[in-house]
Design an enzyme around this catalytic site. Structure first.
Site, mmCIF file in Angstrom:
data_model
loop_
_atom_site.group_PDB
_atom_site.id
_atom_site.type_symbol
_atom_site.label_atom_id
_atom_site.label_comp_id
_atom_site.label_asym_id
_atom_site.label_seq_id
_atom_site.Cartn_x
_atom_site.Cartn_y
_atom_site.Cartn_z
ATOM 1 N N LYS A 45 -22.736 -11.996 1.623
ATOM 2 C CA LYS A 45 -22.546 -12.571 0.224
ATOM 3 C C LYS A 45 -22.119 -13.854 0.440
ATOM 4 C CE LYS A 45 -19.865 -9.221 -0.131
ATOM 5 N NZ LYS A 45 -18.833 -8.221 -0.564
ATOM 6 N N GLY A 77 -21.366 -15.542 -2.901
ATOM 7 C CA GLY A 77 -20.922 -16.037 -4.496
ATOM 8 C C GLY A 77 -22.211 -16.246 -5.006
ATOM 9 N N GLY A 80 -12.531 -7.220 -7.522
ATOM 10 C CA GLY A 80 -13.225 -6.102 -7.270
ATOM 11 C C GLY A 80 -14.799 -6.512 -7.431
ATOM 12 N N GLY A 96 -16.496 -7.628 -4.962
ATOM 13 C CA GLY A 96 -17.117 -7.061 -3.751
ATOM 14 C C GLY A 96 -17.285 -5.593 -3.616
ATOM 15 N N ASP A 97 -16.230 -5.017 -4.262
ATOM 16 C CA ASP A 97 -16.238 -3.466 -4.312
ATOM 17 C C ASP A 97 -17.575 -3.058 -5.251
ATOM 18 O OD1 ASP A 97 -13.897 -3.635 -2.778
ATOM 19 O OD2 ASP A 97 -12.674 -3.644 -4.582
ATOM 20 N N ARG A 131 0.843 -1.141 0.041
ATOM 21 C CA ARG A 131 -0.057 0.044 -0.106
ATOM 22 C C ARG A 131 0.978 1.235 0.003
ATOM 23 N NH1 ARG A 131 -3.197 -3.626 2.537
ATOM 24 N NH2 ARG A 131 -4.826 -4.250 1.233
#
Length: 288
Positions: free
Chosen positions: A213, A215, A244, A246-247, A104
């Site tokens: 969630k 899937g 991405g 989930g984003d 990061r």
């Protein structure tokens, strides 16, 4: 306005096109794209609701390029620039599952965000990656407090089992309970690790609403620890890269909720956006 706080990084996505063989060559395709969990959410949400991103990149060409790419998605980018821009290498197996190697760098050093960057806010979204390091961890706590003072709702994404285990699950549960988000997003394995997969007292203690969630299986929604919705997922074609997803789900859910949708309709909107990214590399907006 939706404000998203967190990482803006470069994704280096490696699609394995055959078996992954240790200590030798493995066939692959390599892609580079704008990434970062928070940036992904902002980019997907911007087509549906006015969206601002707050984060930090390096004072380098990569940082300039990433901020410009995010702004091109329609996001109001408020960024600090110093140091070195971060990156994530994502090794994607042929079945779409990912192994991630994050660095990061400057993104984890977000601090002293001007309070007026929250002007106009009605919802704050924070991926849990923002809790990994100081000074960003403390800054996220401060921004949640500032958002609450402005009457905004707050959502947090559990983000990663590796992250949660590295930080310490009990410690993270304590932070969530302290921050008390309106919505906590978690996938199946994250929810099991946190002890909220079936609702119950832990779910009731960490958030007003927990969205789990599963899937391709139905998404479950718990309010006060009790299940209030079970929302089927429309089948999609071949899954190539889950990066991405989930984003994108969080972006769709939050944008719909901000427009007044109930839990079921918000999940349906989240499913639709998640489906839009799983056939392309990385978590950036699929522009066809």
């Amino acid at each position: 306005m939706l404000v998203v706080v967190g990482d803006l990084l470069e994704d280096i996505v490696v699609w394995a096109t055959g078996p992954i063989r240790a200590a030798t060559d493995s066939a692959a395709q390599v892609f580079r794209s704008r990434g970062g969990s928070a940036a992904n959410v902002a980019a997907h949400a911007a087509a549906h609701v006015r969206t601002r991103f707050i984060g930090r990149v390096g004072d380098d060409g990569a940082g300039v390029a990433l901020a410009s790419a995010l702004a091109a998605s329609g996001v109001d980018v408020r960024g600090q620039r110093e140091g070195r821009t971060g990156a994530v290498v994502l090794l994607v197996a042929p079945d779409g599952e990912r192994t991630m190697f994050p660095d990061r760098a400057s993104a984890a050093e977000l601090h002293d965000v001007p309070a007026d960057w929250l002007d106009g806010i009605s919802w704050l979204h924070v991926p849990s990656y923002g809790f990994e390091h100081e000074p960003m961890r403390g800054e996220v706590h401060r921004l949640v407090d500032l958002a609450r003072e402005r009457g905004a709702r707050v959502s947090i994404d559990a983000s990663s089992t590796g992250l949660l285990e590295g930080l310490g699950v009990e410690l993270v549960i304590g932070w969530f309970a302290e921050l008390r988000p309106d919505v906590l997003f978690a996938n199946e394995t994250e929810a099991e690790l946190l002890g909220v997969a079936d609702g119950g007292p832990v779910a009731a203690s960490v958030a007003d609403r927990v969205v789990v969630k599963h899937g391709p299986a139905p998404t479950e929604v718990f309010d006060g620890g009790a299940r209030i919705a079970r929302v089927s997922v429309t089948p999609v074609g071949a899954v190539r890269d889950l990066t991405g997803a989930g984003d994108a789900f969080a972006a769709g859910y939050v944008a719909a909720a901000m427009a007044g949708a109930d839990a079921t309709a918000s999940c349906v909107a989240g499913h639709a956006l998640a489906a839009s990214v799983i056939a392309s590399p990385g978590g950036d907006v699929d522009r066809g």
